[in-house]
Design a protein around this motif. Structure first.
Motif, PDB file in Angstrom:
ATOM      1  N   PHE A 233       1.296  -1.261   0.140  1.00 55.43           N
ATOM      2  CA  PHE A 233       0.080  -0.351   0.265  1.00 55.43           C
ATOM      3  C   PHE A 233       0.728   0.952  -0.084  1.00 55.43           C
ATOM      4  O   PHE A 233       0.694   2.223  -0.198  1.00 55.43           O
ATOM      5  N   PHE A 234       1.984   1.123   0.837  1.00 51.51           N
ATOM      6  CA  PHE A 234       2.853   2.493   1.219  1.00 51.51           C
ATOM      7  C   PHE A 234       3.598   2.526  -0.078  1.00 51.51           C
ATOM      8  O   PHE A 234       3.844   3.910  -0.387  1.00 51.51           O
ATOM      9  N   VAL A 235       4.042   1.731  -0.840  1.00 48.44           N
ATOM     10  CA  VAL A 235       4.911   1.294  -2.328  1.00 48.44           C
ATOM     11  C   VAL A 235       4.631   1.857  -2.897  1.00 48.44           C
ATOM     12  O   VAL A 235       4.764   2.714  -4.284  1.00 48.44           O
ATOM     13  N   LEU A 236       2.967   1.925  -3.381  1.00 51.76           N
ATOM     14  CA  LEU A 236       2.088   2.193  -4.336  1.00 51.76           C
ATOM     15  C   LEU A 236       1.777   4.049  -4.363  1.00 51.76           C
ATOM     16  O   LEU A 236       1.600   4.169  -5.358  1.00 51.76           O
ATOM     17  N   ARG A 237       1.680   3.990  -3.071  1.00 54.14           N
ATOM     18  CA  ARG A 237       1.649   5.434  -3.117  1.00 54.14           C
ATOM     19  C   ARG A 237       2.545   6.334  -2.287  1.00 54.14           C
ATOM     20  O   ARG A 237       2.698   7.357  -3.267  1.00 54.14           O
ATOM     21  N   THR A 238       3.649   5.740  -2.267  1.00 49.90           N
ATOM     22  CA  THR A 238       4.989   6.963  -2.366  1.00 49.90           C
ATOM     23  C   THR A 238       6.041   6.631  -3.728  1.00 49.90           C
ATOM     24  O   THR A 238       6.611   7.816  -3.935  1.00 49.90           O
ATOM     25  N   ALA A 239       5.624   4.977  -4.493  1.00 52.18           N
ATOM     26  CA  ALA A 239       7.048   5.086  -5.781  1.00 52.18           C
ATOM     27  C   ALA A 239       6.496   5.643  -7.098  1.00 52.18           C
ATOM     28  O   ALA A 239       4.823   5.551  -6.725  1.00 52.18           O
ATOM     29  N   ALA A 240       7.605   5.897  -7.153  1.00 50.52           N
ATOM     30  CA  ALA A 240       6.929   6.447  -8.822  1.00 50.52           C
ATOM     31  C   ALA A 240       6.379   5.313  -9.946  1.00 50.52           C
ATOM     32  O   ALA A 240       5.702   5.411 -10.317  1.00 50.52           O
ATOM     33  N   GLY A 241       7.342   4.228  -9.636  1.00 48.17           N
ATOM     34  CA  GLY A 241       7.093   2.884 -10.770  1.00 48.17           C
ATOM     35  C   GLY A 241       5.537   2.420 -10.184  1.00 48.17           C
ATOM     36  O   GLY A 241       5.667   1.568 -11.286  1.00 48.17           O
ATOM     37  N   GLY A 242       5.285   2.452  -9.351  1.00 54.22           N
ATOM     38  CA  GLY A 242       3.889   1.441  -9.448  1.00 54.22           C
ATOM     39  C   GLY A 242       4.190   0.034  -8.758  1.00 54.22           C
ATOM     40  O   GLY A 242       4.933  -0.147  -8.064  1.00 54.22           O
ATOM     41  N   PHE A 243       3.502  -0.460  -9.514  1.00 51.03           N
ATOM     42  CA  PHE A 243       3.568  -2.065  -9.925  1.00 51.03           C
ATOM     43  C   PHE A 243       5.110  -2.332  -9.699  1.00 51.03           C
ATOM     44  O   PHE A 243       5.921  -3.597  -9.334  1.00 51.03           O
ATOM     45  N   ASP A 244       5.845  -2.203 -11.028  1.00 55.37           N
ATOM     46  CA  ASP A 244       6.818  -2.312 -10.063  1.00 55.37           C
ATOM     47  C   ASP A 244       8.231  -2.269  -9.117  1.00 55.37           C
ATOM     48  O   ASP A 244       8.745  -2.779  -9.338  1.00 55.37           O
ATOM     49  N   ALA A 245       7.362  -0.418  -8.742  1.00 57.08           N
ATOM     50  CA  ALA A 245       8.282  -1.006  -7.157  1.00 57.08           C
ATOM     51  C   ALA A 245       7.672  -1.662  -6.176  1.00 57.08           C
ATOM     52  O   ALA A 245       8.606  -2.676  -5.490  1.00 57.08           O
ATOM     53  N   VAL A 246       6.892  -2.204  -6.550  1.00 53.11           N
ATOM     54  CA  VAL A 246       6.326  -3.109  -5.577  1.00 53.11           C
ATOM     55  C   VAL A 246       7.025  -4.514  -5.636  1.00 53.11           C
ATOM     56  O   VAL A 246       7.625  -5.363  -4.541  1.00 53.11           O
ATOM     57  N   PHE A 247       7.461  -4.883  -6.916  1.00 53.95           N
ATOM     58  CA  PHE A 247       8.236  -6.143  -7.132  1.00 53.95           C
ATOM     59  C   PHE A 247       9.758  -6.405  -6.977  1.00 53.95           C
ATOM     60  O   PHE A 247      10.545  -7.245  -6.452  1.00 53.95           O
ATOM     61  N   VAL A 248      10.006  -5.333  -7.295  1.00 56.23           N
ATOM     62  CA  VAL A 248      11.598  -4.949  -6.790  1.00 56.23           C
ATOM     63  C   VAL A 248      11.588  -4.868  -5.473  1.00 56.23           C
ATOM     64  O   VAL A 248      12.604  -5.814  -4.579  1.00 56.23           O
ATOM     65  N   VAL A 249      10.640  -4.768  -4.156  1.00 53.17           N
ATOM     66  CA  VAL A 249      10.861  -4.478  -2.921  1.00 53.17           C
ATOM     67  C   VAL A 249      10.360  -5.391  -2.637  1.00 53.17           C
ATOM     68  O   VAL A 249      11.168  -6.206  -1.106  1.00 53.17           O
TER      69      VAL A 249
END
Length: 477
Positions: free
Chosen positions: A195-211
């Motif tokens: 939830f926080f990654v989607l709200r703060t990261a520019a990459g959206g879903f891609d950022a979720v997969f990296v983290v």
């Protein structure tokens, strides 16, 4: 250390010679004063292995639930997948796991390589997280998810075997409850992180997969560094005689041949056969978590950004109830708690069918009707979490007593495979009915099927034997 402590307490309580190591004579009054508190301490303690594996599962579940929380929305909203297509992918997500669990159990039992097999499974799943960055078509995503579930299938039975081998028979439910509570803590933190990654990261879903990949790697490292290479056989119940090892010089567990035929022969045991049959029958009507969350999202017209928070209700209830229900299973009967969990799930399905949930309208102003609409999803998620708390670890605890130590992973894999295979079929059929006749009709069919399966399972229930005193075949429930 856990086994040695258990035997120390047992061998020091009472007169007469005992096999194995002795502690020397003590006065009768001192013996009672020392032995009883020691026995209670051992029974209440959680083995170190369980805590390590719980930590690994906690970290890994943060990673996996980050992906699971956004995956339904990513596939349906981002890629435009139909409910039938999602049901197919979700079925693959669970079905592949079912197919390789037997392989994972067999590999773990051969040479007692439980840790190695589990590490292979955890590592394979971790590598799939960055792979989601490179695929954007449904077939390729399905292939990545299939490999990820292969990793889960490889690790699940060896991990559960390590837990059951480290815990005494009379505390199996409690040990699995502690592990599942730690596992669910990760499931609780995963959606929050997404939830926080989607709200703060520019990459959206891609950022979720990296983290998610970075966190999964940490879990593999904890397993490799802190989990024991080999788990000793569990301590006998309090007051039970300790059977010495065979004169061949090899451990008793190594005396039996580990083979696929020997593993399948375990189904000849009435208790394990009936338990596997019940798990299969009930799995035929267990709707996928993702479908439950999609139903709630559509009924409440929730924004996409809030969707990853829906699993928190399930995870929170699971976390709070896993240990109490595990203890209740040890005390009152594992089969009773297991079946009660499915009755709770049946009530959850009934609440989803309530008229206030069938309108699909947004939650209105604060009125009595509005409070009812807002309260029903909470009740559904709490019952959903209670279902897992009463069934997930409890099923493994019930099955462990019917499987010898040298085939523990293979035996648990048999039960898991039957359950996961049935849930694979349920995902496919539910998605097909949803696509053809709508979500409401699909849920009605699932509810009627679950009620029928609960009644059938109550009729063919496994043979109940005392928990703390296994019978000659080693069966407990």
């Amino acid at each position: 250390m856990y086994v040695a402590d258990a035997r120390t307490a047992s061998e020091s309580s009472g007169p007469g010679p005992h096999p194995g190591r002795t502690l020397g004579p003590l006065p009768a009054a001192d013996t009672r004063a020392v032995a009883r508190p020691a026995a209670r301490t051992v029974l209440r303690a959680v083995p170190h292995t369980v805590l390590v594996l719980g930590t690994v599962s906690l970290i890994t579940d943060v990673s996996s639930e980050m992906v699971t929380a956004v995956l339904p929305l990513y596939l349906v909203a981002e890629l435009g997948l139909s409910p039938l297509g999602f049901g197919l992918l979700d079925g693959v997500y669970n079905g592949v796991s079912a197919l390789v669990r037997l392989v994972g159990g067999h590999l773990a039992d051969r040479g007692r390589r439980h840790k190695t097999t589990a590490a292979l499974g955890y590592g394979l799943s971790a590598l799939c997280k960055p792979a989601l960055l490179a695929v954007h078509s449904v077939p390729l995503i399905g292939a990545v998810l299939a490999v990820d579930r292969m990793g889960k299938g490889l690790r699940t039975a060896p991990r559960d075997a390590m837990i059951s081998l480290a815990a005494p028979p009379e505390a199996q439910g409690r040990s699995f409850g502690v592990h599942r509570a730690m596992d669910t803590t990760g499931a609780l933190l995963g959606p929050l992180t997404a939830f926080f990654v989607l709200r703060t990261a520019a990459g959206g879903f891609d950022a979720v997969f990296v983290v998610s990949f970075c966190i999964a790697t940490m879990g593999v490292l904890v397993l490799l560094l802190f989990a024991p290479g080999r788990v000793p056989a569990p301590a006998p119940p309090s007051g039970a005689a300790v059977t010495p090892a065979p004169a061949t010089g090899r451990p008793a567990a190594a005396a039996a041949t580990v083979s696929v035929r020997a593993a399948l022969a375990l189904l000849g045991r009435p208790h394990l056969r009936r338990l596997t049959g019940c798990a299969f029958v009930l799995g035929l009507a267990t709707v996928s978590d993702s479908f439950v969350y999609l139903l709630l999202q559509r009924r409440l017209d929730l924004s996409e950004r809030w969707f990853p928070l829906l699993p928190l209700g399930t995870a929170g209830a699971f976390l709070l109830l896993a240990v109490p229900l595990g203890h209740a299973a040890d005390r009152f009967g594992r089969w009773r708690v297991f079946l009660a969990g499915h009755l709770g799930l049946l009530v959850a399905y009934g609440l989803l069918l309530a008229p206030t949930h069938a309108t699909g309208e947004p939650v209105g102003p604060v009125t009595v009707a509005g409070l009812v609409v807002a309260g029903l999803p909470v009740a559904v998620l709490v019952l959903h979490g209670a279902f897992y708390a009463a069934t997930d670890g409890v099923l493994m605890a019930a099955a462990a007593g019917s499987v010898p130590a040298e085939l523990r992973a293979s035996g648990l894999a048999l039960v898991q495979t039957g359950q996961a295979g049935a849930r694979f079929g349920c995902s496919l059929s539910f998605g097909a009915v949803w696509t053809a006749w709508g979500s409401h009709t699909a849920l009605i069919v699932a509810t009627v099927t679950l009620a029928t399966c609960v009644a059938a399972s109550a009729f063919i229930r496994p043979i109940a034997v005392p928990i703390a005193a296994p019978n000659a075949a080693g069966e407990t429930i």
